[in-house]
Design a protein around this motif. Structure first.
Motif, PDB file in Angstrom:
ATOM      1  N   ASP A 110      48.457  46.066  28.676  1.00 39.31           N
ATOM      2  CA  ASP A 110      47.968  45.209  29.756  1.00 39.31           C
ATOM      3  C   ASP A 110      47.123  46.073  30.679  1.00 39.31           C
ATOM      4  N   LEU A 111      45.804  45.934  30.586  1.00 39.66           N
ATOM      5  CA  LEU A 111      44.912  46.807  31.354  1.00 39.66           C
ATOM      6  C   LEU A 111      45.038  46.609  32.857  1.00 39.66           C
ATOM      7  N   LEU A 112      45.435  45.408  33.280  1.00 38.37           N
ATOM      8  CA  LEU A 112      45.529  45.147  34.720  1.00 38.37           C
ATOM      9  C   LEU A 112      46.827  45.686  35.296  1.00 38.37           C
ATOM     10  N   SER A 113      47.931  45.068  34.926  1.00 34.50           N
ATOM     11  CA  SER A 113      49.219  45.466  35.509  1.00 34.50           C
ATOM     12  C   SER A 113      49.767  46.741  34.882  1.00 34.50           C
ATOM     13  N   GLY A 114      49.414  47.032  33.625  1.00 37.45           N
ATOM     14  CA  GLY A 114      49.946  48.212  32.964  1.00 37.45           C
ATOM     15  C   GLY A 114      49.377  49.517  33.479  1.00 37.45           C
ATOM     16  N   SER A 115      48.242  49.451  34.160  1.00 34.64           N
ATOM     17  CA  SER A 115      47.615  50.666  34.684  1.00 34.64           C
ATOM     18  C   SER A 115      47.896  50.878  36.166  1.00 34.64           C
ATOM     19  N   GLY A 116      48.855  50.128  36.718  1.00 35.44           N
ATOM     20  CA  GLY A 116      49.179  50.270  38.132  1.00 35.44           C
ATOM     21  C   GLY A 116      48.298  49.447  39.044  1.00 35.44           C
ATOM     22  N   PHE A 117      47.457  48.614  38.468  1.00 37.61           N
ATOM     23  CA  PHE A 117      46.544  47.777  39.247  1.00 37.61           C
ATOM     24  C   PHE A 117      47.294  46.517  39.677  1.00 37.61           C
ATOM     25  N   ASP A 118      47.590  46.385  40.945  1.00 35.32           N
ATOM     26  CA  ASP A 118      48.359  45.226  41.402  1.00 35.32           C
ATOM     27  C   ASP A 118      47.703  44.501  42.564  1.00 35.32           C
ATOM     28  N   HIS A 119      46.482  44.839  42.916  1.00 35.84           N
ATOM     29  CA  HIS A 119      45.764  44.150  43.979  1.00 35.84           C
ATOM     30  C   HIS A 119      44.320  43.900  43.524  1.00 35.84           C
ATOM     31  N   PRO A 120      43.752  42.766  43.846  1.00 36.76           N
ATOM     32  CA  PRO A 120      44.368  41.639  44.548  1.00 36.76           C
ATOM     33  C   PRO A 120      45.322  40.852  43.652  1.00 36.76           C
ATOM     34  N   VAL A 121      46.334  40.291  44.262  1.00 31.70           N
ATOM     35  CA  VAL A 121      47.351  39.574  43.503  1.00 31.70           C
ATOM     36  C   VAL A 121      46.766  38.344  42.814  1.00 31.70           C
ATOM     37  N   TRP A 122      45.803  37.699  43.474  1.00 26.72           N
ATOM     38  CA  TRP A 122      45.252  36.472  42.900  1.00 26.72           C
ATOM     39  C   TRP A 122      44.568  36.735  41.558  1.00 26.72           C
ATOM     40  N   LEU A 123      43.984  37.929  41.402  1.00 24.79           N
ATOM     41  CA  LEU A 123      43.325  38.241  40.138  1.00 24.79           C
ATOM     42  C   LEU A 123      44.339  38.358  39.002  1.00 24.79           C
ATOM     43  N   LEU A 124      45.479  38.990  39.293  1.00 22.28           N
ATOM     44  CA  LEU A 124      46.535  39.069  38.287  1.00 22.28           C
ATOM     45  C   LEU A 124      47.080  37.692  37.945  1.00 22.28           C
ATOM     46  N   ASN A 125      47.223  36.845  38.956  1.00 22.14           N
ATOM     47  CA  ASN A 125      47.716  35.487  38.702  1.00 22.14           C
ATOM     48  C   ASN A 125      46.739  34.689  37.842  1.00 22.14           C
TER      49      ASN A 125
END
Length: 221
Positions: free
Chosen positions: A48-63
């Motif tokens: 998971d390139l988004l959450s797996g790399s420590g990327f957690d902001h902005p939250v709306w993008l992950l959602n």
């Protein structure tokens, strides 16, 4: 007025255009994810390139990404599950035509909707619900989602995406054996076969590595 309207294109042309757009879009996104992930993390690229790399902001993008993934998987699940449903249900009807639980449809009226009704087959309800429940439990028990997905993709890529379409095209277009076109198509098939074998080997290695730290009901990417 009807004479001035442009007629709709033929179905084969519309499907060819839709397939081209869909495959091209998927290819661009997959190549971008693979190339960007490898350029940033090399062999340690997370599934998971988004959450797996420590990327957690902005939250709306992950959602938004999670919603898109859910829509994608729900659609894919329907595509793969419906033929299984149809095969089992038709086979059971042929084998037990006298069993009403299998063959009979029951009409159920929905209250407060003006007498709206629909047909329900209880065998279909029980069988499909049980299938979904079993596959859901099986999926949650196995934590190696990305590794298994890569293995399945590697196993199905060459025969379904490359070999059979090429052979069907050769047969339909009557491409002469050992001609330049035939040699190019066979070379493409061979290269894709080697890519699938390498990808399958990498997936098996990842699966073995994941089994060393396996814990049920825990997602490990």
């Amino acid at each position: 007025m009807q004479d001035t309207l442009k007629s709709s294109p033929a179905e084969n042309k519309a499907m060819k255009h839709a397939s081209f757009v869909g495959v091209s879009t998927t290819t661009v996104f997959y190549l971008l994810c693979g190339c960007v992930g490898y350029a940033a993390f090399r062999e340690h690229a997370p599934g998971d390139l988004l959450s797996g790399s420590g990327f957690d902001h902005p939250v709306w993008l992950l959602n938004v990404a999670n919603v898109c993934m859910a829509i994608h998987l729900i659609g894919a699940y329907q595509v793969f599950a419906q033929p299984i449903f149809s095969l089992v249900e038709s086979s059971c009807r042929q084998r037990w035509p006298e069993v009403k639980f299998v063959t009979m449809d029951h009409q159920i009226t929905i209250p407060f909707l003006g007498g709206t009704s629909f047909q329900v087959n209880w065998f279909r309800v029980v069988w499909r619900s049980a299938y979904v429940a079993v596959t859901t439990v099986f999926a949650t028990v196995l934590p190696f989602f990305n590794v298994l997905l890569a293995l399945i993709g590697a196993a199905s890529f060459w025969p379904l995406t490359v070999y059979f379409p090429i052979e069907m095209y050769i047969a339909r277009a009557k491409v002469l054996k050992f001609s330049f076109s035939w040699m190019c198509l066979q070379a493409l098939s061979l290269v894709c076969l080697l890519v699938s074998l390498v990808a399958a080997a990498g997936s098996v290695a990842g699966l073995i590595q994941s089994l060393k730290t396996y814990r049920p009901f825990k997602n490990e990417v």
